[in-house]
Design an enzyme around this catalytic site. Structure first.
Site, PDB file in Angstrom:
ATOM      1  N   TRP A 193       0.941  -1.238  -0.029  1.00 46.94           N
ATOM      2  CA  TRP A 193      -0.175   0.039   0.000  1.00 46.94           C
ATOM      3  C   TRP A 193       0.881   1.262   0.121  1.00 46.94           C
ATOM      4  O   TRP A 193       0.325   2.487  -0.045  1.00 46.94           O
ATOM      5  CB  TRP A 193      -0.812   0.044   1.264  1.00 46.94           C
ATOM      6  CG  TRP A 193      -0.166  -0.238   2.525  1.00 46.94           C
ATOM      7  CD1 TRP A 193      -0.130  -1.720   2.956  1.00 46.94           C
ATOM      8  CD2 TRP A 193       0.680   0.500   3.538  1.00 46.94           C
ATOM      9  NE1 TRP A 193       0.765  -1.774   3.926  1.00 46.94           N
ATOM     10  CE2 TRP A 193       1.258  -0.341   4.276  1.00 46.94           C
ATOM     11  CE3 TRP A 193       1.191   1.720   3.239  1.00 46.94           C
ATOM     12  CZ2 TRP A 193       2.056   0.141   5.214  1.00 46.94           C
ATOM     13  CZ3 TRP A 193       1.920   2.227   4.394  1.00 46.94           C
ATOM     14  CH2 TRP A 193       2.610   1.347   5.325  1.00 46.94           C
ATOM     15  N   ASN A 194       2.245   1.090   0.289  1.00 47.80           N
ATOM     16  CA  ASN A 194       2.791   2.226   0.636  1.00 47.80           C
ATOM     17  C   ASN A 194       3.166   3.307  -0.808  1.00 47.80           C
ATOM     18  O   ASN A 194       3.132   4.284  -0.758  1.00 47.80           O
ATOM     19  CB  ASN A 194       4.103   2.099   1.324  1.00 47.80           C
ATOM     20  CG  ASN A 194       5.210   1.310   0.404  1.00 47.80           C
ATOM     21  OD1 ASN A 194       4.688   0.658  -0.020  1.00 47.80           O
ATOM     22  ND2 ASN A 194       6.425   1.436   0.700  1.00 47.80           N
ATOM     23  N   PRO A 254      -3.230  -5.526  -6.109  1.00 48.24           N
ATOM     24  CA  PRO A 254      -2.508  -4.529  -5.152  1.00 48.24           C
ATOM     25  C   PRO A 254      -3.381  -4.484  -3.724  1.00 48.24           C
ATOM     26  O   PRO A 254      -4.425  -5.399  -3.687  1.00 48.24           O
ATOM     27  CB  PRO A 254      -3.250  -3.166  -5.900  1.00 48.24           C
ATOM     28  CG  PRO A 254      -4.467  -3.653  -6.873  1.00 48.24           C
ATOM     29  CD  PRO A 254      -4.294  -5.109  -6.912  1.00 48.24           C
ATOM     30  N   GLY A 312       6.610  -6.340  -0.919  1.00 49.96           N
ATOM     31  CA  GLY A 312       5.959  -6.174   0.564  1.00 49.96           C
ATOM     32  C   GLY A 312       7.140  -6.887   1.675  1.00 49.96           C
ATOM     33  O   GLY A 312       8.197  -6.558   1.438  1.00 49.96           O
ATOM     34  N   SER A 313       6.300  -7.404   2.666  1.00 54.71           N
ATOM     35  CA  SER A 313       7.282  -7.364   3.889  1.00 54.71           C
ATOM     36  C   SER A 313       8.039  -9.076   3.866  1.00 54.71           C
ATOM     37  O   SER A 313       7.595  -9.756   3.006  1.00 54.71           O
ATOM     38  CB  SER A 313       6.421  -7.799   5.234  1.00 54.71           C
ATOM     39  OG  SER A 313       5.441  -9.073   4.846  1.00 54.71           O
ATOM     40  N   GLU A 343      10.771  -8.192  -3.586  1.00 50.80           N
ATOM     41  CA  GLU A 343      11.232  -6.855  -3.072  1.00 50.80           C
ATOM     42  C   GLU A 343      10.758  -6.730  -1.641  1.00 50.80           C
ATOM     43  O   GLU A 343       9.642  -6.282  -1.388  1.00 50.80           O
ATOM     44  CB  GLU A 343      10.752  -5.802  -4.023  1.00 50.80           C
ATOM     45  CG  GLU A 343      11.117  -6.044  -5.502  1.00 50.80           C
ATOM     46  CD  GLU A 343      12.746  -5.738  -5.826  1.00 50.80           C
ATOM     47  OE1 GLU A 343      13.159  -4.869  -4.862  1.00 50.80           O
ATOM     48  OE2 GLU A 343      13.328  -6.001  -6.655  1.00 50.80           O
ATOM     49  N   LEU A 344      11.616  -6.854  -0.599  1.00 55.68           N
ATOM     50  CA  LEU A 344      11.184  -6.704   0.858  1.00 55.68           C
ATOM     51  C   LEU A 344      11.660  -5.677   1.704  1.00 55.68           C
ATOM     52  O   LEU A 344      12.048  -4.729   1.346  1.00 55.68           O
ATOM     53  CB  LEU A 344      11.743  -8.239   1.282  1.00 55.68           C
ATOM     54  CG  LEU A 344      11.339  -9.327   0.639  1.00 55.68           C
ATOM     55  CD1 LEU A 344      11.806 -10.838   1.101  1.00 55.68           C
ATOM     56  CD2 LEU A 344       9.776  -9.639   0.203  1.00 55.68           C
ATOM     57  N   GLU A 361      12.146  -3.314  11.623  1.00 50.42           N
ATOM     58  CA  GLU A 361      11.748  -2.239  10.866  1.00 50.42           C
ATOM     59  C   GLU A 361      10.551  -1.505  11.165  1.00 50.42           C
ATOM     60  O   GLU A 361       9.653  -2.162  11.575  1.00 50.42           O
ATOM     61  CB  GLU A 361      11.266  -2.938   9.365  1.00 50.42           C
ATOM     62  CG  GLU A 361      10.821  -1.778   8.309  1.00 50.42           C
ATOM     63  CD  GLU A 361      10.605  -2.364   6.914  1.00 50.42           C
ATOM     64  OE1 GLU A 361       9.727  -3.670   7.106  1.00 50.42           O
ATOM     65  OE2 GLU A 361      10.777  -2.106   5.849  1.00 50.42           O
TER      66      GLU A 361
END
Ligand code: NAD
Length: 514
Positions: free
Chosen positions: A154-155, A179, A229-230, A251-252, A383
């Site tokens: 969502w960022n 999304p 995401g995470s 991509e974390l 994080e």
């Protein structure tokens, strides 16, 4: 806000593959009120979307790369034409400042510009060295994977979805995209523009719903998965894709270091640190959360930095006045508050910020600077993903590098120094997929010709550059034997054939041919 009409929302929701009347609510972040009700897809909807996408992909694979690119050139123009609407949607759904929304909206334009120039050559068949000069002809072909599943957070709902789906489509794939629900309209607006630009109907499908349900259904059916995401979710996706032996790029998260070296320009470093640490209210995977400052400049840097942080303007406004916007959700606000309270209770010093600002908007939190942070505090190595940074004094470069690398993550690092060779020698010793010198994150992310991604627990694979396109393809090696090479003619005894071959190999080596 007035550009987000009911008619627009209805048009965008029509782009979602969902067969029931189930809906999910999204929030207008600045007020906390309901923004929209968007359709919820089921696993069956995902299966049907993947199958339909598969049919559309077969025709798309036969479209010339130049003709595919022409659609993205029109998309580029449409994004610029409708940019105010993109910014309104991004602000409404994420609560980010308009300045952050502006930078985000520019990101797909960079991706289109880059792959429009590079993709034709990267995707063309390439002659390779054959096994034997003149006697073997070898060609490398690039075929699309088929249906690529793309799952995004969502960022940065506009930038991240399009940075991945543009190369996936240009490479000849269909895409099924999930999304995050809260920010679905921003992504759907871009999807709608892509269809207006001429993308064949059905080639890009959007599904919405809970990650473990709808996201899992994508991972179980797509031919490749591009995930952002995470780290926790990334591990689950990698394990699941591994069971089916389909590839994935991940991509974390990050816990990014920013190094202020002894020879840094303190004015540039303070301004640069404010800009990068609090971009998107710190909800940016590349934002630094740990600042390592050389002891020789520590006091002077901290004084300047704190002065600039305290001057930041927080506003819930659909204009360019705010330096920093809101956090995106109550969950983010709770995480950020918990990290700061935990640090405060365990002895950290709060030099700036440190409190929520419900007087501005329900999820606003002040830009926060901590010192005296120790390993037992949550914000030391987890994080935070919010506007919270910790500053540490270091004796020299060796200590700065060791502490910067002492994390499970390896996404981004930033260095400030007046000497580029000095900064470059430090950069080479950092375990981070991207290192930005005299900038926090923008120049690394925006330099689309170089691959970008995470080392260690920050990811697998890269976006941007040749890798960002070729990961969506299967390489095929086609080799032609022009005369028999591996079996001797009937009249030649095998021993003699082997001896001649050995002599030939020796000759080739001497001549440096093979
Ligand atoms: P998340 O992992 O919770 O969710 C990301 C997406 O995955 C969402 O669309 C979600 O619905 C979906 N999802 C959740 N569980 C799933 C599952 N089991 N199977 C399939 N899909 C599933 O992450 P988030 O909280 O939305 O995003 C924040 C994280 O993303 C942070 O850690 C941040 O650092 C990271 N991030 C990384 C990058 C990067 O480029 N490296 C960019 C942005 C954000």
């Amino acid at each position: 806000m007035n550009t987000i009409t009911d008619a627009l929302v209805a048009r965008l929701c029509d782009r979602v593959s969902a067969s029931t009347s189930d809906t999910l609510s999204t929030v207008e972040v600045f007020t906390g009120g309901t923004l929209a009700k968007v359709p919820r897809s089921s696993p069956q909807d995902v299966a049907e979307a993947v199958e339909a996408a598969r049919v559309a992909q077969r025709a798309w694979a036969n479209v010339a790369v130049a003709d595919r690119i022409a659609i993205f050139e029109r998309f580029h123009a449409l994004v610029l034409e409708h940019s105010e609407q993109v910014l309104d949607l991004l602000q409404a759904e994420t609560g980010k400042s308009r300045r952050d929304a502006f930078l985000e909206a520019a990101s797909p334009l960079v991706t289109v510009g880059y792959y429009a120039r590079k993709a034709p050559k990267l995707l063309a068949s390439q002659r390779r060295e054959g096994m034997m000069p003149l006697l073997v002809k070898t060609t490398e072909l690039r075929a699309p994977k088929g249906v690529v599943g793309i799952i995004t957070p969502w960022n940065y709902p506009f930038a991240l979805a399009f940075t991945d789906l543009i190369p996936a489509l240009i490479a000849g794939n269909a895409v099924v995209l999930k999304p995050d629900t809260q920010t679905a309209l921003s992504t759907l607006f871009g999807v709608d523009l892509l269809y207006q630009a001429g993308l064949p109907q059905g080639l890009l499908r959007v599904v919405l719903g809970d990650g473990p349900v709808v996201g899992t259904a994508i991972v179980d059916t797509a031919d490749y998965v591009g995930f952002t995401g995470s780290t926790r979710t990334g591990r689950e996706i990698a394990a699941r894709a591994g069971q089916r032996l389909v590839g994935c790029s991940l991509e974390l998260g990050g816990k990014n270091p920013l190094l202020i070296l002894a020879d840094a320009s303190l004015a540039k470093a303070a301004t640069g640190a404010v800009q990068t640490c609090f971009s998107n209210s710190g909800q940016l995977c590349m934002s630094p959360e740990r600042l390592f400052v050389h002891t020789a400049v520590y006091d002077a840097f901290v004084a300047r930095f704190i002065e600039e942080v305290k001057r930041m303007n927080l506003t819930a406004a659909y204009d360019f006045s705010a330096d920093m916007g809101s956090l995106t959700s109550r969950r983010q606000l709770e995480t950020v508050s918990a990290h700061v309270e935990d640090a405060r209770e365990k002895g950290a010093t709060v030099l700036a910020g440190g409190r929520a600002r419900p007087d501005i908007g329900p999820f606003f939190y002040e830009p926060t600077v901590l010192t005296d942070v120790t390993p037992e505090m949550l914000c030391y190595d987890s994080e935070t993903f919010g506007p919270v940074v910790s500053i540490y004094r270091v004796a020299d470069d060796v200590e700065a590098i060791a502490r910067a690398n002492a994390t499970m993550y390896g996404l981004n690092a930033s260095i400030f120094s007046k000497s580029i060779p000095h900064a470059e020698s430090v950069a080479a010793q950092l375990n981070a997929g991207t290192v930005n010198i005299n900038d926090g994150h923008v120049v690394g992310f925006g330099s689309a010709d170089a691959p970008m991604g995470g080392m260690k627990d920050s990811g697998l694979g890269r976006r941007n550059g040749a890798e960002g396109l070729l990961k969506y393809t299967e390489a095929q090696n086609v080799s032609v034997q022009k005369v028999p090479l591996t079996t001797p003619p009937r009249w030649l005894p095998y021993g003699l054939f082997a001896k001649n071959m050995r002599a030939l190999l020796r000759l080739f080596r001497k001549a440096g041919i093979r």
